[in-house]
Design a protein around this motif. Structure first.
Motif, PDB file in Angstrom:
ATOM      1  N   UNK A   1      89.996 -64.276  50.420  1.00  0.00           N
ATOM      2  CA  UNK A   1      90.737 -63.791  49.255  1.00  0.00           C
ATOM      3  C   UNK A   1      91.161 -65.041  48.447  1.00  0.00           C
ATOM      4  N   UNK A   2      91.329 -66.294  49.052  1.00  0.00           N
ATOM      5  CA  UNK A   2      91.557 -67.551  48.372  1.00  0.00           C
ATOM      6  C   UNK A   2      90.385 -68.013  47.764  1.00  0.00           C
ATOM      7  N   UNK A   3      89.329 -67.929  48.561  1.00  0.00           N
ATOM      8  CA  UNK A   3      87.988 -68.391  47.908  1.00  0.00           C
ATOM      9  C   UNK A   3      87.681 -67.430  46.659  1.00  0.00           C
TER      10      UNK A   3
ATOM     11  N   UNK B   1      85.890 -55.970  51.981  1.00  0.00           N
ATOM     12  CA  UNK B   1      87.183 -56.382  51.777  1.00  0.00           C
ATOM     13  C   UNK B   1      87.785 -56.883  50.762  1.00  0.00           C
ATOM     14  N   UNK B   2      87.093 -57.650  49.975  1.00  0.00           N
ATOM     15  CA  UNK B   2      87.405 -58.367  48.778  1.00  0.00           C
ATOM     16  C   UNK B   2      87.501 -57.603  47.725  1.00  0.00           C
ATOM     17  N   UNK B   3      86.552 -56.738  47.457  1.00  0.00           N
ATOM     18  CA  UNK B   3      86.216 -55.679  46.523  1.00  0.00           C
ATOM     19  C   UNK B   3      87.547 -54.734  46.587  1.00  0.00           C
ATOM     20  N   UNK B   4      87.903 -54.187  47.855  1.00  0.00           N
ATOM     21  CA  UNK B   4      88.941 -53.324  48.040  1.00  0.00           C
ATOM     22  C   UNK B   4      90.361 -53.986  47.582  1.00  0.00           C
ATOM     23  N   UNK B   5      90.403 -55.269  48.174  1.00  0.00           N
ATOM     24  CA  UNK B   5      91.699 -55.995  47.740  1.00  0.00           C
ATOM     25  C   UNK B   5      91.957 -56.044  46.256  1.00  0.00           C
TER      26      UNK B   5
ATOM     27  N   UNK C   1      93.377 -51.872  46.760  1.00  0.00           N
ATOM     28  CA  UNK C   1      93.584 -51.073  47.657  1.00  0.00           C
ATOM     29  C   UNK C   1      94.140 -51.740  48.948  1.00  0.00           C
ATOM     30  N   UNK C   2      94.234 -53.009  48.950  1.00  0.00           N
ATOM     31  CA  UNK C   2      94.810 -53.707  49.934  1.00  0.00           C
ATOM     32  C   UNK C   2      94.134 -53.843  51.339  1.00  0.00           C
ATOM     33  N   UNK C   3      94.935 -53.743  52.488  1.00  0.00           N
ATOM     34  CA  UNK C   3      94.120 -53.924  53.773  1.00  0.00           C
ATOM     35  C   UNK C   3      94.155 -52.537  54.418  1.00  0.00           C
TER      36      UNK C   3
END
Length: 145
Positions: free
Chosen positions: A41-43, A67-71, A75-77
């Motif tokens: 997420x930081x990247x 996961x990144x696209x959802x975040x 959409x979160x986790x």
């Protein structure tokens, strides 16, 4: 993701920070007590500010991309991932504070200092638990609404 691009002079620094986070993220997927997703997420945040090409590359990675696209889509986790992340924080912070306390007491015998360091570790863990538990949306709840 609509993030303002960083000034031209700072983009190489953002790119370097992004790749450092990608490396730590990959380590986190394989080392038990080290988070992986947080670093991805930081990247993504670093690359969004510096390089659309690297940001797109990161979003298309097979493991972290979904996961990144959802975040990024809000959409979160997933609930399961939140439980796992919070469990790892609890285990890591508990073990770290016990080990640090024991090492400081063995070397210096300074109980106040040992307690202060152990309390700082636990406080940082509580911040992580608070953020993941209350601030990061749970995917299943977002989808249900």
């Amino acid at each position: 993701m609509s993030v303002k691009q960083a000034p031209t002079w700072s983009r190489p620094l953002w790119i370097a920070a992004g790749f450092l986070c990608v490396g730590l993220g990959f380590l986190g997927f394989y080392l038990p007590a080290m988070p992986g997703t947080v670093f991805f997420v930081l990247a993504a945040a670093c690359f969004a500010r510096s390089s659309p090409k690297f940001h797109e590359w990161l979003l298309n990675l097979p493991v972290a991309g979904p996961l990144l696209r959802d975040y990024e889509a809000g959409l979160g986790m997933p609930q399961r991932a939140k439980i796992f992340a919070i469990s790892m924080i609890v285990i890591s912070c508990t073990a770290s504070s016990i080990l640090v306390y024991g090492r400081i007491m063995k070397r210096s015998g300074n109980a106040e200092y040992a307690l202060l360091i152990a309390a700082c570790i636990i406080a940082l863990g509580l911040v992580g638990i608070w953020y993941i538990g209350l601030k990061v949306p749970t995917r299943e709840k977002v989808i249900a609404n």
